[in-house]
Design a protein around this motif. Structure first.
Motif, PDB file in Angstrom:
ATOM      1  N   PHE A 216      65.192 -26.274  74.001  1.00  0.00           N
ATOM      2  CA  PHE A 216      65.779 -27.495  74.561  1.00  0.00           C
ATOM      3  C   PHE A 216      66.501 -28.346  73.532  1.00  0.00           C
ATOM      4  O   PHE A 216      67.600 -28.824  73.781  1.00  0.00           O
ATOM      5  CB  PHE A 216      64.698 -28.339  75.256  1.00  0.00           C
ATOM      6  CG  PHE A 216      65.288 -29.447  76.064  1.00  0.00           C
ATOM      7  CD1 PHE A 216      65.799 -29.204  77.328  1.00  0.00           C
ATOM      8  CD2 PHE A 216      65.383 -30.735  75.554  1.00  0.00           C
ATOM      9  CE1 PHE A 216      66.379 -30.213  78.080  1.00  0.00           C
ATOM     10  CE2 PHE A 216      65.964 -31.763  76.296  1.00  0.00           C
ATOM     11  CZ  PHE A 216      66.461 -31.495  77.563  1.00  0.00           C
ATOM     12  N   ASP A 217      65.895 -28.523  72.359  1.00  0.00           N
ATOM     13  CA  ASP A 217      66.542 -29.425  71.389  1.00  0.00           C
ATOM     14  C   ASP A 217      66.606 -28.789  70.008  1.00  0.00           C
ATOM     15  O   ASP A 217      66.199 -27.637  69.800  1.00  0.00           O
ATOM     16  CB  ASP A 217      65.827 -30.786  71.371  1.00  0.00           C
ATOM     17  CG  ASP A 217      64.354 -30.646  71.019  1.00  0.00           C
ATOM     18  OD1 ASP A 217      63.990 -29.620  70.421  1.00  0.00           O
ATOM     19  OD2 ASP A 217      63.578 -31.556  71.352  1.00  0.00           O
ATOM     20  N   ARG A 237      70.692 -26.082  79.110  1.00  0.00           N
ATOM     21  CA  ARG A 237      71.340 -27.295  78.583  1.00  0.00           C
ATOM     22  C   ARG A 237      72.844 -27.286  78.849  1.00  0.00           C
ATOM     23  O   ARG A 237      73.466 -28.316  78.984  1.00  0.00           O
ATOM     24  CB  ARG A 237      71.101 -27.421  77.065  1.00  0.00           C
ATOM     25  CG  ARG A 237      69.686 -27.682  76.679  1.00  0.00           C
ATOM     26  CD  ARG A 237      69.131 -29.057  76.793  1.00  0.00           C
ATOM     27  NE  ARG A 237      69.825 -30.288  76.661  1.00  0.00           N
ATOM     28  CZ  ARG A 237      69.727 -31.136  75.653  1.00  0.00           C
ATOM     29  NH1 ARG A 237      68.992 -30.829  74.598  1.00  0.00           N
ATOM     30  NH2 ARG A 237      70.327 -32.301  75.675  1.00  0.00           N
ATOM     31  N   VAL A 336      66.494 -32.456  81.365  1.00  0.00           N
ATOM     32  CA  VAL A 336      67.944 -32.725  81.340  1.00  0.00           C
ATOM     33  C   VAL A 336      68.191 -34.092  81.984  1.00  0.00           C
ATOM     34  O   VAL A 336      67.768 -34.330  83.105  1.00  0.00           O
ATOM     35  CB  VAL A 336      68.704 -31.621  82.122  1.00  0.00           C
ATOM     36  CG1 VAL A 336      70.164 -31.995  82.291  1.00  0.00           C
ATOM     37  CG2 VAL A 336      68.565 -30.269  81.424  1.00  0.00           C
TER      38      VAL A 336
END
Ligand code: FMN
Length: 360
Positions: A216-217, A237, A336
């Motif tokens: 995710f990040d 994403r 998100v």
């Protein structure tokens, strides 16, 4: 530790992010080009890519070939210096013809999963197109690379490891996905790195191993890099971006998704998949859906027994009829929060990953 580049047999991705392909039509030329222009690897989905062609219903095969060529040209035009790849599912009936057409168009890379892409080297032989299997275990990567070595005297240019947290079809049984001992992505990555090593040594090249599923990040990216991966594959994403090729309603379904909306479904293809438990999924779970006509797109799908037509459901979703469509998602979709330009997303991921890698 610095953020690495992905060396792809003569091509360099300056940002170690592969945008995961998303069919049908969610990742087309526009998204792939935007990612490629930022230094990542942009992937066009090759599944029923002709869905917008006027003759798609009557001449699916021809429409797909025509649209594929046009998507590749469009991506090249939008990102003349970027790396553009094509994703094909082994389970697709039109696999060979689409792969050949992409090679003729000079596609940089073909990435292939949903089955073992054993015949892929034969299709790209004599071209510069690089090849990468998608695997879910060290064992699967070993089977593919052994086969390619024995039958084609070649090896992979990259290997994508797709873990249990990915969106779309998943290479694990429903029992494993529901059970307490789900394999951890980083363990599988390490397993695949070991399995791939002898082939890199034999063919005297470094085979990049890419980790995907639930990333995710930037701190997730850093964890994968620290575990030995050369880069990451991210899809969820990239849906919530301006350039994603899906209708705005599809992107909004991502932004509005809650964690409890995520379900594992049994896809008509016979594999489990991760999706949103929307009105469509609830309806077909209760009473199925009428299948009118068949695109003959997937080998494992029998329209006589399938609960619904997965192509129709995916086309409905990507064109904005989200309540009548199948929306695949990764396990972190609920995180998100908004739709942003690809440039902004990649800059954020890079900064976060660099900061996380600098600490140690
Ligand atoms: C909407 C959607 C469609 C997808 N379609 C495909 C596909 O056609 N072929 C494929 O190999 N993987 C497909 N995937 C998997 C992604 O390419 C990617 O590997 C995975 O989703 C990564 O996990 P993440 O979404 O958590 O980043 C799809 C994923 C999503 C979310």
């Amino acid at each position: 530790m610095n953020l690495p580049q992905i060396e792809l047999n003569g091509l360099t991705a300056t940002v170690p992010i592969v945008q995961g392909a998303m069919g049908i039509g969610v990742s087309g030329a526009r998204l792939a080009a935007a990612v490629a222009n930022e230094g990542g690897i942009g992937m066009i989905s090759g599944v029923n890519v002709g869905y917008r062609e006027p003759d798609f219903f009557n001449h699916t095969f021809e429409a797909n070939l025509r649209a594929l060529v046009s998507e590749i040209r469009k991506a090249r035009q939008l990102a003349p210096k970027g790396i553009i790849g094509l994703n094909l599912l082994v389970a697709m009936n039109q696999y060979q013809e689409l792969a050949k057409a992409a090679v003729d168009e000079g596609i940089d890379l073909i990435v292939s999963g949903a089955g073992l892409p054993l015949k892929l080297p034969g299709i790209v032989r004599g071209s510069k197109t690089r090849i990468a299997p998608i695997v879910s275990s060290g064992k699967a990567s070993e089977i593919v690379l052994k086969y390619w070595d024995r039958h084609f005297d070649t090896t992979a240019d990259m290997v994508v490891v797709e873990g249990t947290e990915a969106g779309g079809h998943l290479g694990y049984s429903p029992e494993i996905l529901a059970g307490p001992n789900k394999p951890k992505l980083l363990d599988t990555v390490k397993e695949v790195i070991e399995a791939v090593k002898p082939f890199g040594e034999k063919f005297k090249k470094h085979i990049p191993v890419i980790a995907g599923g639930g990333i995710f990040d930037g701190s997730d990216i850093a964890k994968c890099i620290r575990a030995g991966a050369d880069g990451v594959q991210m899809a969820t994403r990239f849906v919530a971006t301006d350039e994603c090729d899906a209708d705005r309603a599809y992107k909004e379904a991502y932004v509005n998704a809650k964690e409890e909306d995520i379900v594992i479904i049994k896809s008509p293809v016979g594999m489990p998949g991760r999706a949103l438990n929307n009105a469509f999924i609830k309806r077909v779970a209760e009473c199925g859906d009428d299948i009118k006509g068949c695109f003959s797109c997937l080998k494992g799908c029998n329209p006589k027994v399938a609960p619904y037509c997965i192509s129709k459901a995916l086309i409905n979703a990507v064109t904005g009829k989200v309540d009548d469509g199948l929306i695949f998602v990764g396990s972190n979709v609920h995180r998100v929060k908004g739709i942003v330009p690809v440039r902004e997303l990649i800059a954020e991921l890079k900064n976060e990953a660099k900061a996380a890698l600098a600490v140690c």
